[in-house]
Write an enzyme that holds these catalytic residues in place. Structure first.
Site, PDB file in Angstrom:
ATOM      1  N   ASP A  47       4.053   0.451  -4.315  1.00 27.43           N
ATOM      2  CA  ASP A  47       5.164  -0.103  -3.525  1.00 27.43           C
ATOM      3  C   ASP A  47       6.292   0.918  -3.406  1.00 27.43           C
ATOM      4  OD1 ASP A  47       5.539  -0.428  -6.266  1.00 27.43           O
ATOM      5  OD2 ASP A  47       6.439  -2.421  -6.125  1.00 27.43           O
TER       6      ASP A  47
ATOM      7  N   ASP B  51      -5.702   4.085   2.285  1.00 31.81           N
ATOM      8  CA  ASP B  51      -5.818   3.597   3.665  1.00 31.81           C
ATOM      9  C   ASP B  51      -4.437   3.253   4.202  1.00 31.81           C
ATOM     10  OD1 ASP B  51      -7.050   2.571   6.032  1.00 31.81           O
ATOM     11  OD2 ASP B  51      -6.764   0.549   5.231  1.00 31.81           O
TER      12      ASP B  51
ATOM     13  N   TYR C 107     -12.897  -1.830  -1.695  1.00 36.82           N
ATOM     14  CA  TYR C 107     -13.733  -1.825  -0.494  1.00 36.82           C
ATOM     15  C   TYR C 107     -15.195  -2.123  -0.827  1.00 36.82           C
ATOM     16  CZ  TYR C 107     -10.499   0.074   3.040  1.00 36.82           C
ATOM     17  OH  TYR C 107      -9.488   0.267   3.949  1.00 36.82           O
TER      18      TYR C 107
ATOM     19  N   LYS D 231      -0.958   1.008  -9.281  1.00 37.29           N
ATOM     20  CA  LYS D 231      -0.164  -0.200  -9.541  1.00 37.29           C
ATOM     21  C   LYS D 231      -0.387  -0.565 -11.006  1.00 37.29           C
ATOM     22  CE  LYS D 231       2.497  -3.609  -8.133  1.00 37.29           C
ATOM     23  NZ  LYS D 231       3.890  -3.440  -7.654  1.00 37.29           N
TER      24      LYS D 231
ATOM     25  N   ASP E 140      -1.772   5.631   6.981  1.00 39.21           N
ATOM     26  CA  ASP E 140      -1.232   5.137   8.255  1.00 39.21           C
ATOM     27  C   ASP E 140       0.290   5.276   8.274  1.00 39.21           C
ATOM     28  OD1 ASP E 140      -3.778   4.364   9.163  1.00 39.21           O
ATOM     29  OD2 ASP E 140      -2.999   2.524  10.070  1.00 39.21           O
TER      30      ASP E 140
END
Ligand code: IPM
Ligand code: MG
Length: 355
Positions: free
Chosen positions: A221, A245, A143, A189, A249
């Site tokens: 993942d 983020d 970000y 990751k 959700d």
């Protein structure tokens, strides 16, 4: 003498003003029964600030936030701002505010309400009892990483973390885990990204200070899959900015509605409290938004201010109101005895919180 708190209100865009108004209603109700009082100051951020000042985060908003005891924020953004250059987008206001407040730790609890297990898109037996906490790094990662640029035919961002940035967010996660089931899933990751290899290294180092905490590592993942497959395996999920983020959700759908997930952003002098959802411009002004995530965020704010009894009042009121069968439109299909407006939901919670 009552405890007096100076609260900066940033209502923002879309449904932001409606939901923050309901949280204020509940806070004021609490103030009438507990030994607390609130002094509010309103500041502009996001699209509404672009409209007035041509700047998504005016200096006045930064200083007002820094000079308060806590910041309660609604949501920002809207389609009319989509074509603005990055620096002028509403989202940039929020990112810069997080940075200015140095709130590097974003705490996003996802706890299922027994009354709403049906509202989840997943099977009841999968979601019943889910109680997890996403600890998301908030002021670093891709970000904020430099260099970043969009040219005509090529664009890039930089995913970057320093050892110290990872250490401080990991510490927050371990401290949280010690108050809970003492399990951390660190999501990265590391099979592809160097930045994740450092992340993993630092988290493992930190775990030596917390021998009671079980630490596991999961690729992002797989974490996305496991959240849907068996969310009850998670206690604390520790992760970076963009993975957090996305996963938060996803976690909201386990709970049944994104209108039910609050957050606190802490680590600096002043905390920032906001629902995890966006400004929902498509439903703004219709009185159908769910204010519960924002009201729960206000409760997290009170808890951090040390007002535990007041926070408990709010949390219990939300449970009671849901138990009575009151539902906002997002949850209208799930065991609703009565479908209520944004305002009515706020009033009900205020009423139950003061019983
Ligand atoms: C969130 C939001 C923000 C983010 C946006 C609005 C910049 O999606 O708080 O999750 O990506 O952090
Ligand atoms: Mg988000």
């Amino acid at each position: 003498m009552s405890n007096k708190y100076k609260i900066a209100l940033i209502k923002g865009d879309g449904i932001g003003p409606e939901i923050v108004d309901e949280a204020v209603k509940v806070l004021d109700a609490i103030a009438s029964v507990e030994n607390i009082s609130f002094a509010y100051n309103e500041y502009l951020m996001g699209g509404c600030a672009v409209d007035v000042f041509d700047n998504p985060l005016p200096a006045d908003t930064i200083s007002g936030a820094l000079n308060s005891d806590a910041v309660l924020f609604g949501a920002i953004g809207g389609p009319q701002y989509d074509s603005l250059p990055s620096e002028k987008r509403p989202e940039m206001g929020l990112l810069k505010l997080r940075k200015a407040l140095n709130v590097f730790a974003n705490i996003r609890p996802a706890v299922i309400f027994d009354e709403l297990t049906e509202a989840s898109t997943l099977k009841e037996e999968v979601v019943k009892g889910v109680n997890l906490l996403v600890v998301r790094e908030l002021t670093g990662g891709i970000y904020f990483g430099e260099p970043r640029e969009k040219k005509e035919d090529v664009a890039y961002n930089t995913m970057i973390y320093t050892r110290d940035e990872i250490k401080r967010i990991a510490k927050v996660a371990f401290e949280q885990a010690m108050q809970r089931d003492k399990k951390i899933t660190s999501v990265d990751k590391a099979n592809v990204l160097e930045v994740s290899k450092l992340w993993r290294e630092v988290v493992i180092e930190m775990s030596k200070d917390y021998p009671e905490v079980r630490l596991e590592h999961m690729y992002v993942d797989n974490a996305a899959m496991q959240l849907i497959r068996n969310p009850k395996q998670f206690d604390v999920i520790l992760t970076g900015n963009i993975f957090g983020d996305i996963l938060s959700d996803a976690a909201s759908m386990i709970i049944g509605s994104i209108g039910l997930l609050p957050s606190s952003s802490i680590g600096g002098k002043v905390g920032l409290y906001e629902p995890i959802h966006g400004s929902a411009p498509d439903i703004a002004g219709q009185g159908i938004a769910n204010p519960i995530a924002t009201i729960m965020s206000a409760s997290m704010m009170l808890r951090d201010l040390g007002e535990l009894k007041a926070a408990d009042r709010i949390d219990n009121a939300i449970k009671d109101v849901l138990k009575e069968g009151y539902r906002t439109h997002d949850l209208a299909n799930f065991d609703a005895k009565e479908v209520v407006s944004t305002e009515e939901m706020g009033s009900l919670i205020a009423e139950y919180a003061t019983k």
